[in-house]
Enzyme design. Structure first.
Site, PDB file in Angstrom:
ATOM      1  N   ASN A  16       7.346  43.148 -28.350  1.00 26.61           N
ATOM      2  CA  ASN A  16       6.971  44.305 -28.219  1.00 26.61           C
ATOM      3  C   ASN A  16       7.905  45.332 -28.040  1.00 26.61           C
ATOM      4  O   ASN A  16       8.622  45.561 -26.971  1.00 26.61           O
ATOM      5  CB  ASN A  16       5.835  44.446 -26.963  1.00 26.61           C
ATOM      6  N   ARG A 101       3.853  43.505 -32.088  1.00 23.98           N
ATOM      7  CA  ARG A 101       3.102  44.437 -31.726  1.00 23.98           C
ATOM      8  C   ARG A 101       3.450  45.549 -32.736  1.00 23.98           C
ATOM      9  O   ARG A 101       4.610  45.981 -32.495  1.00 23.98           O
ATOM     10  CB  ARG A 101       2.973  44.999 -30.499  1.00 23.98           C
ATOM     11  N   HIS A 190      -5.087  50.659 -28.746  1.00 21.13           N
ATOM     12  CA  HIS A 190      -5.415  49.382 -27.751  1.00 21.13           C
ATOM     13  C   HIS A 190      -6.082  48.570 -28.190  1.00 21.13           C
ATOM     14  O   HIS A 190      -7.003  47.959 -27.762  1.00 21.13           O
ATOM     15  CB  HIS A 190      -6.084  50.172 -26.501  1.00 21.13           C
ATOM     16  N   LEU A 219      -8.270  50.930 -19.212  1.00 20.20           N
ATOM     17  CA  LEU A 219      -7.835  52.092 -18.367  1.00 20.20           C
ATOM     18  C   LEU A 219      -6.147  51.750 -17.935  1.00 20.20           C
ATOM     19  O   LEU A 219      -6.266  50.911 -16.578  1.00 20.20           O
ATOM     20  CB  LEU A 219      -8.812  52.371 -17.111  1.00 20.20           C
ATOM     21  N   GLY A 222      -2.114  54.700 -20.338  1.00 19.21           N
ATOM     22  CA  GLY A 222      -2.683  55.052 -21.312  1.00 19.21           C
ATOM     23  C   GLY A 222      -4.349  54.753 -21.268  1.00 19.21           C
ATOM     24  O   GLY A 222      -4.525  53.619 -20.690  1.00 19.21           O
ATOM     25  N   ARG A 251      -1.163  62.085 -20.264  1.00 19.89           N
ATOM     26  CA  ARG A 251      -1.686  62.703 -21.409  1.00 19.89           C
ATOM     27  C   ARG A 251      -3.006  63.465 -20.960  1.00 19.89           C
ATOM     28  O   ARG A 251      -3.853  62.946 -20.079  1.00 19.89           O
ATOM     29  CB  ARG A 251      -2.028  61.496 -22.398  1.00 19.89           C
ATOM     30  N   ASN A 344      -7.922  46.781 -11.384  1.00 22.66           N
ATOM     31  CA  ASN A 344      -7.568  46.875  -9.866  1.00 22.66           C
ATOM     32  C   ASN A 344      -8.189  48.258  -9.110  1.00 22.66           C
ATOM     33  O   ASN A 344      -8.141  48.060  -7.815  1.00 22.66           O
ATOM     34  CB  ASN A 344      -6.119  47.152  -9.777  1.00 22.66           C
ATOM     35  N   GLU A 394      -2.865  41.259 -23.864  1.00 21.65           N
ATOM     36  CA  GLU A 394      -2.525  41.841 -25.076  1.00 21.65           C
ATOM     37  C   GLU A 394      -1.612  40.673 -25.928  1.00 21.65           C
ATOM     38  O   GLU A 394      -1.708  40.458 -27.072  1.00 21.65           O
ATOM     39  CB  GLU A 394      -2.104  43.092 -25.383  1.00 21.65           C
TER      40      GLU A 394
END
Length: 425
Positions: A16, A101, A190, A219, A222, A251, A344, A394
């Site tokens: 990544n 990625r 995502h 969540l 981003g 954001r 979490n 991911e």
């Protein structure tokens, strides 16, 4: 003559690549185990740092290296050296492929793709709609190809999962010729997370994905929501860029687009300044000065009104999307929380579902309070709609998609066959 063969190539290195960093994981696809994980950060600075953790043999002893790493090639060479020290080098015959990625695949790339020159050119053509991400992703791919030109390089796109959206969900209501000429539409992001969590939720509920209607909520710093019908995405909150949708760490999420014109007229703010405002100085950070949900909930519990406002705004936006996507899907089987905040922050999960009993949703406070790294239901057994926490992975999703394409049981697709037969967009 000996007929012995060496070990089959069953490892995948996942990269990544960011503008000044490279995150990586080496996985053994025989059993899905991680052999090593690491991060190179502050590439191009004097104080570059590499953190590498080998996970073979159960040691997990972290190693750190400091000193200038000038560019991505030097970064990957440093990663290769660390892996070689553990007997896991890039020259290993057990390495099947490198999975990358890539944030934006536009409309063309609807599945993982073996990288060739034409694929690289198309990813570069998409830079205007992903200027912060695709250039860094390209640097990682090009560097890896230079280091291992004989090894399959596979691009796995954040946007792929969302290419199933119908046109009425993907289009914006602006002049079609202008939109088509400049590739302005909803792409979503995502996707590797939403896809992975969709499959894992089906396993948790012991039902095939094709039977389920889900709302998946990624969540993290981003954040995005997706409406998933029968295992495929039919709507998602992020759009042309990752700025649209839910309120995020830094954001803004959804705003009236005329805010941009207003700030230009009354404050003289130019494009780059407004871009920085909406992407880097908004969201939770812009409202209360913190973008860490743990700190926000701590402050809120101590009576901090700014933290309370930020939390309430965040949850309000979540509820709006849950309600909207429940309407889009018609029938809802589960709401799924994932990523750092989703996995979490029990207070966020509780508040997001509170008041939605009429939609068949509820959270059991005791189940919700349990901290666990495993997939689990947090709704009462009597709930019509399941509420679940499903940890995302991911890197595993990228590795699995890469291995499915070019592992020893398959063959790389002929040149050009890995891209779907639809016009570039």
């Amino acid at each position: 003559m000996s007929t012995e063969q060496g070990p089959l190539p069953r490892r995948v290195l996942v990269l990544n690549s960011g503008s000044s960093s490279v995150k990586y994981q080496l996985l053994d696809m025989t059993d899905g185990s991680r052999l090593a994980v690491g991060l190179v950060e502050r590439i191009g600075e004097a104080a570059s740092r590499l953190v590498h953790t080998p996970l073979t043999g159960g040691s997990g002893e972290r190693r750190e290296r400091s000193g200038r790493i000038g560019d991505h090639r030097q970064a990957l060479e440093a990663v290769a050296a660390e892996l070689a020290e553990d007997g896991l080098g890039l020259d290993s015959p057990e390495l099947a492929a490198i999975g990358h990625r890539v944030v934006h695949g536009g409309r063309r790339f609807t599945r993982p793709t073996v990288v060739d020159d034409a694929v690289l050119a198309e990813i570069e053509r998409l830079v205007p709609v992903a200027p912060l991400h695709n250039p860094a992703n390209l640097m990682g791919i090009r560097t890896a190809r230079e280091l291992r030109p004989d090894l399959p390089q596979v691009a796995v796109f954040d946007t792929t999962f969302h290419t199933t959206m119908p046109e009425y969900a993907a289009r914006y209501a602006i002049d079609r010729e202008t939109a088509d000429a400049h590739r302005v539409r909803r792409y979503g992001f995502h996707g590797t997370s939403h896809g992975y969590v969709t499959r894992k939720t089906a396993e948790l509920l012991e039902r095939p994905p094709r039977e389920l209607n889900l709302i998946t909520l990624h969540l993290g710093n981003g954040a995005s929501a997706a409406a998933v019908r029968g295992g495929v995405c039919v709507d998602t909150s992020m759009g042309l860029t990752p700025l649209e949708g839910l309120m995020m760490g830094t954001r803004s999420g959804d705003i009236d687009p005329a805010v941009v014109f207003h700030l230009k007229r009354v404050a003289g703010m130019e494009t780059d300044e407004t871009d920085a405002l909406l992407n880097q100085r908004s969201g939770l950070l812009g409202i209360c000065g913190d973008n860490d949900m743990r700190e926000i909930t701590r402050r809120m519990d101590e009576g901090d009104e700014d933290a309370r406002l930020a939390f309430d705004m965040y949850v309000h936006r979540l509820k709006k999307y849950i309600g909207a996507y429940a309407a889009v899907l018609g029938r809802l089987d589960a709401v799924v929380f994932t990523a750092g905040v989703g996995e979490n922050a029990a207070a966020v999960r509780q508040a997001a579902v509170d008041g939605l009993e009429g939609f068949g949703m509820a959270v059991d406070p005791e189940l919700n309070a349990v901290r666990s790294g495993t997939s689990r239901l947090i709704s009462p057994g009597s709930s019509r709609v399941a509420v679940a926490v499903v940890p995302t992975d991911e890197e595993m999703e990228i590795a699995e998609q890469t291995y499915a394409l070019v592992g020893p049981e398959t063959r790389p697709a002929p040149e050009g066959a890995d891209s779907p037969a639809r016009p570039p967009g």
